[in-house]
Design a protein around this motif. Structure first.
Motif, mmCIF file in Angstrom:
data_model
loop_
_atom_site.group_PDB
_atom_site.id
_atom_site.type_symbol
_atom_site.label_atom_id
_atom_site.label_comp_id
_atom_site.label_asym_id
_atom_site.label_seq_id
_atom_site.Cartn_x
_atom_site.Cartn_y
_atom_site.Cartn_z
ATOM 1 N N VAL A 148 5.539 18.912 -7.457
ATOM 2 C CA VAL A 148 5.430 17.744 -7.551
ATOM 3 C C VAL A 148 3.158 17.168 -8.236
ATOM 4 C CG1 VAL A 148 6.067 15.977 -6.823
ATOM 5 C CG2 VAL A 148 7.493 18.219 -6.824
ATOM 6 N N GLY A 149 3.425 16.861 -9.202
ATOM 7 C CA GLY A 149 2.528 16.619 -9.431
ATOM 8 C C GLY A 149 1.548 17.199 -10.080
ATOM 9 N N GLU A 150 -0.514 16.787 -9.313
ATOM 10 C CA GLU A 150 -1.036 17.366 -10.440
ATOM 11 C C GLU A 150 -3.045 17.663 -9.151
ATOM 12 O OE1 GLU A 150 -1.831 15.542 -13.881
ATOM 13 O OE2 GLU A 150 -0.069 16.301 -14.597
ATOM 14 N N SER A 210 -3.575 22.703 -5.412
ATOM 15 C CA SER A 210 -1.441 23.210 -5.845
ATOM 16 C C SER A 210 -1.579 23.611 -7.035
ATOM 17 C CB SER A 210 -0.357 21.683 -5.615
ATOM 18 O OG SER A 210 -1.105 21.303 -4.204
ATOM 19 N N LEU A 211 -2.346 23.576 -8.097
ATOM 20 C CA LEU A 211 -1.980 23.694 -9.920
ATOM 21 C C LEU A 211 -2.933 25.355 -9.999
ATOM 22 C CD1 LEU A 211 -3.363 21.338 -11.627
ATOM 23 C CD2 LEU A 211 -0.847 22.873 -12.022
ATOM 24 N N ALA A 212 -3.655 25.510 -8.797
ATOM 25 C CA ALA A 212 -4.522 27.154 -9.188
ATOM 26 C C ALA A 212 -3.349 28.382 -8.601
ATOM 27 C CB ALA A 212 -5.679 26.857 -7.539
ATOM 28 N N TYR A 213 -2.490 27.477 -6.930
ATOM 29 C CA TYR A 213 -1.733 28.743 -6.227
ATOM 30 C C TYR A 213 -0.393 28.466 -7.080
ATOM 31 C CZ TYR A 213 -4.016 27.721 -1.892
ATOM 32 O OH TYR A 213 -4.912 27.092 -0.759
ATOM 33 N N VAL A 214 -0.188 28.302 -7.881
ATOM 34 C CA VAL A 214 0.901 27.619 -8.924
ATOM 35 C C VAL A 214 0.983 28.494 -9.851
ATOM 36 C CG1 VAL A 214 2.615 27.049 -10.378
ATOM 37 C CG2 VAL A 214 2.151 26.160 -8.461
ATOM 38 N N ARG A 230 8.266 27.846 -14.566
ATOM 39 C CA ARG A 230 7.804 26.737 -13.604
ATOM 40 C C ARG A 230 8.295 25.627 -13.768
ATOM 41 N NH1 ARG A 230 1.863 25.562 -13.388
ATOM 42 N NH2 ARG A 230 1.815 27.090 -13.980
ATOM 43 N N ILE A 231 8.057 24.621 -12.857
ATOM 44 C CA ILE A 231 8.817 23.353 -13.237
ATOM 45 C C ILE A 231 8.116 22.264 -12.864
ATOM 46 C CG2 ILE A 231 10.594 21.632 -12.782
ATOM 47 C CD1 ILE A 231 11.494 24.763 -12.452
ATOM 48 N N ASN A 232 7.004 21.637 -13.633
ATOM 49 C CA ASN A 232 6.524 20.605 -13.454
ATOM 50 C C ASN A 232 6.950 19.520 -13.165
ATOM 51 O OD1 ASN A 232 3.807 21.981 -13.039
ATOM 52 N ND2 ASN A 232 3.669 22.351 -15.458
ATOM 53 N N LEU A 233 7.113 18.646 -12.476
ATOM 54 C CA LEU A 233 6.857 16.992 -12.104
ATOM 55 C C LEU A 233 6.401 16.041 -11.686
ATOM 56 C CD1 LEU A 233 10.099 18.055 -9.696
ATOM 57 C CD2 LEU A 233 10.412 17.103 -11.997
ATOM 58 N N PRO A 234 6.542 14.980 -12.431
ATOM 59 C CA PRO A 234 4.785 14.033 -11.925
ATOM 60 C C PRO A 234 4.726 12.870 -10.941
ATOM 61 C CG PRO A 234 6.947 13.128 -13.383
ATOM 62 C CD PRO A 234 7.583 14.877 -13.387
ATOM 63 N N ALA A 235 3.800 12.878 -10.623
ATOM 64 C CA ALA A 235 3.748 12.559 -9.204
ATOM 65 C C ALA A 235 4.794 11.437 -8.677
ATOM 66 C CB ALA A 235 2.000 12.200 -8.959
ATOM 67 N N THR A 236 5.484 10.886 -9.301
ATOM 68 C CA THR A 236 6.254 9.974 -9.378
ATOM 69 C C THR A 236 7.640 10.106 -8.706
ATOM 70 O OG1 THR A 236 6.845 9.431 -11.887
ATOM 71 C CG2 THR A 236 4.866 8.092 -10.602
ATOM 72 N N THR A 237 7.591 11.274 -8.942
ATOM 73 C CA THR A 237 9.025 11.964 -9.310
ATOM 74 C C THR A 237 9.608 11.267 -7.598
ATOM 75 O OG1 THR A 237 8.512 13.958 -10.397
ATOM 76 C CG2 THR A 237 10.804 14.025 -9.061
ATOM 77 N N THR A 238 11.191 11.055 -7.369
ATOM 78 C CA THR A 238 11.700 10.414 -6.655
ATOM 79 C C THR A 238 12.052 11.871 -5.815
ATOM 80 O OG1 THR A 238 13.727 9.992 -8.092
ATOM 81 C CG2 THR A 238 12.348 8.262 -7.976
ATOM 82 N N GLN A 239 12.885 11.158 -4.066
ATOM 83 C CA GLN A 239 13.407 12.443 -3.890
ATOM 84 C C GLN A 239 14.692 12.980 -4.134
ATOM 85 O OE1 GLN A 239 12.496 12.461 0.671
ATOM 86 N NE2 GLN A 239 15.266 12.530 0.942
ATOM 87 N N GLN A 279 6.091 23.440 -3.969
ATOM 88 C CA GLN A 279 5.258 23.683 -3.371
ATOM 89 C C GLN A 279 4.548 23.013 -2.448
ATOM 90 O OE1 GLN A 279 2.726 26.663 -4.610
ATOM 91 N NE2 GLN A 279 1.492 25.374 -2.840
ATOM 92 N N ALA A 280 3.767 22.918 -1.177
ATOM 93 C CA ALA A 280 3.760 21.709 -0.786
ATOM 94 C C ALA A 280 1.629 21.121 -0.841
ATOM 95 C CB ALA A 280 3.749 21.690 0.633
ATOM 96 N N PRO A 281 1.618 20.229 -0.355
ATOM 97 C CA PRO A 281 2.319 19.189 -0.441
ATOM 98 C C PRO A 281 2.789 18.297 -1.053
ATOM 99 C CG PRO A 281 -0.325 18.658 -0.909
ATOM 100 C CD PRO A 281 0.367 19.915 -0.881
ATOM 101 N N LEU A 282 4.241 17.565 -0.643
ATOM 102 C CA LEU A 282 4.853 16.891 -1.894
ATOM 103 C C LEU A 282 3.919 15.247 -1.508
ATOM 104 C CD1 LEU A 282 8.107 18.325 -0.890
ATOM 105 C CD2 LEU A 282 7.030 18.437 -2.960
#
Ligand code: NDP
Length: 296
Positions: free
Chosen positions: A41-43, A47-51, A67-76, A98-101
Motif C-alpha cells: 500500500v503506497g510507494e 518497501s518497494l525494494a523489499y517487495v 503482487r498487489i499495489n494499492l494507492p496510499a489513499t486505500t481505506t482499511q 508489507q509494513a509500514p501501512l
C-alpha cells in the motif's frame, strides 16, 4: 579475539536451495505450486525494494507470486476486502502485507484478518499464540526464525546458553525470545529480554553468551557491552548518511561492528547477516503453507 563472520547470505542460499528442491517435489508429486501474494500500500521506496526482491525470489524458487499495489489513499475496508479475496483464492497459500501501512489503516486489524493458515509472516494472533505455546504447527515470524536458523546452522550451542535479546518488538525481539526459550533441543536457552526501560543495559548485555541486537539504533552495542567470546547477532538495519557514496546513505546495524568483532567469537555483518534470512524463511513458510493446504 577476532570474530568469525556468520555468512547470512550463504546460509540463506542453503535454505533457498532446500526450499527450491522441495518445491520441485511438491509440483511433481502433488501438482501444487506454492503461491505468495504480496500486498503493498503506497510507494515507500524501502518497501518497494523489499517487495520486488520477494517477487524475484519467488520466481527463482519456482513459486507463483502475485503482487498487489494499492494507492496510499486505500481505506482499511478496501484493504480488508482485498485480503478476504486472497483468503479464498486457492492458488494463493501465503499472504504478506508489507509494513509500514498508511496511518488510516490498523496493522493489527489487517494481520488478524489474514487466514492463519496463509499467515506466512506469523503475525496473526493465533500464530503468535502457537509460538508462545511451543506449537510448531503455526508460523513463526520470518526474521526471528532466520535468527534461529543462523545460530543452528553455525553450530552455536543454544541449549543452556544465556541469550540477551535487546528489543521487545512484536516483529523481532519478543518472538526471538520465545523461539530461543522453547523446550526443545534446538533452543532451551535462558533468555533475558532487555528494552528501553532496562537498568544497566551494558551489564545485562555483558552477561550474554549470545547477544541479539534488535533495537534500530545505529552502532548502539559497543565493545564494552560484549563479553569476550560472545556470539553477536545484529538484526538492525539502519540508514546513516554517507555523502561519499552516490545514494547518500549506507546501511549499518545496531552493533558497532569493527570493535565488537574484536571481542566476539562469531558475529553477523550488516548487510549480509540476518537480512537475507528473512526472505529465505518467508519462502520456506510459503512452501509449508502449500504443503499444509493438501491436508485441509
Ligand atoms: P521497534 O522500533 O519496533 O522496536 C525496538 C525495540 O528496541 C523496542 O523494544 C525498544 O524498547 C527497544 N529500544 C529502542 N531504543 C532502545 C535503547 N536505546 N535502549 C534499549 N532498548 C531500546 O523495532 P523492530 O524490532 O521492528 O526493529 C529493530 C531493528 O531491526 C531495526 O533496525 C529494523 O530495521 C531491523 N529489522 C530488520 C529486519 C531484517 O530483516 N533484518 C526485519 C525487521 C526489523 P521499548 O519497547 O521500551 O520501546
Amino acid at each position: 579475539m577476532s570474530a568469525r563472520l556468520i555468512d547470512g547470505k550463504a546460509i540463506a542460499e542453503q535454505i533457498n536451495a532446500e526450499t527450491a528442491a522441495a518445491i520441485v517435489r511438491l509440483k511433481t508429486e502433488r501438482k501444487i505450486t506454492p503461491g505468495l501474494a504480496v500486498v503493498l500500500v503506497g510507494e515507500n521506496p524501502a518497501s518497494l525494494a523489499y517487495v520486488s526482491s520477494k517477487d524475484k525470489m519467488c520466481a527463482r524458487l519456482g513459486m507463483h507470486s502475485v503482487r498487489i499495489n494499492l494507492p496510499a489513499t486505500t481505506t482499511q475496508a478496501q484493504l480488508l476486502a482485498k485480503i478476504n479475496d486472497l483468503n479464498s483464492d486457492r492458488t494463493i497459500h501465503g499472504i504478506l502485507v508489507q509494513a509500514p501501512l498508511p496511518s488510516q489503516i490498523s496493522e493489527e486489524a489487517i494481520f488478524a484478518t489474514i487466514t492463519p493458515s496463509k499467515d506466512v509472516d506469523g503475525f496473526h494472533p493465533l500464530n503468535v499464540g502457537k509460538l508462545a505455546l511451543g506449537d510448531e504447527t503455526g508460523f513463526a515470524p520470518c526474521t526471528p526464525a532466520g535468527v534461529h536458523q543462523l545460530l543452528i546452522r553455525s553450530d552455536v550451542k543454544i541449549e543452556g546458553a544465556h541469550v540477551v535479546v535487546l528489543g521487545r518488538s512484536r516483529i523481532v525481539g519478543r518472538p526471538v525470545s520465545l523461539i530461543l526459550s522453547q523446550k526443545s533441543s534446538n533452543a532451551n536457552a535462558t533468555v533475558t529480554v532487555a528494552h528501553s526501560r532496562s537498568r544497566d543495559l551494558a551489564g545485562v548485555c555483558r552477561s550474554a553468551d549470545i547477544l541479539v541486537a534488535a533495537i534500530g539504533v545505529p552502532h548502539f552495542v559497543k565493545a564494552d557491552m560484549v563479553r569476550d567470546g560472545a556470539v553477536v547477532i545484529d538484526v538492525g538495519i539502519n540508514r546513516v548518511e554517507d555523502k561519499t557514496i552516490e545514494k547518500g546513505y549506507r546501511l549499518v546495524g545496531d552493533v558497532d561492528f569493527a570493535p565488537v568483532s574484536q571481542k566476539a567469537s562469531l558475529i553477523t555483518p550488516v548487510p549480509g547477516g540476518v537480512g537475507p534470512m528473512t526472505i529465505a524463511m518467508l519462502m520456506h513458510n510459503t512452501y509449508r503453507a502449500a504443503v499444509n493446504s493438501i491436508a485441509s
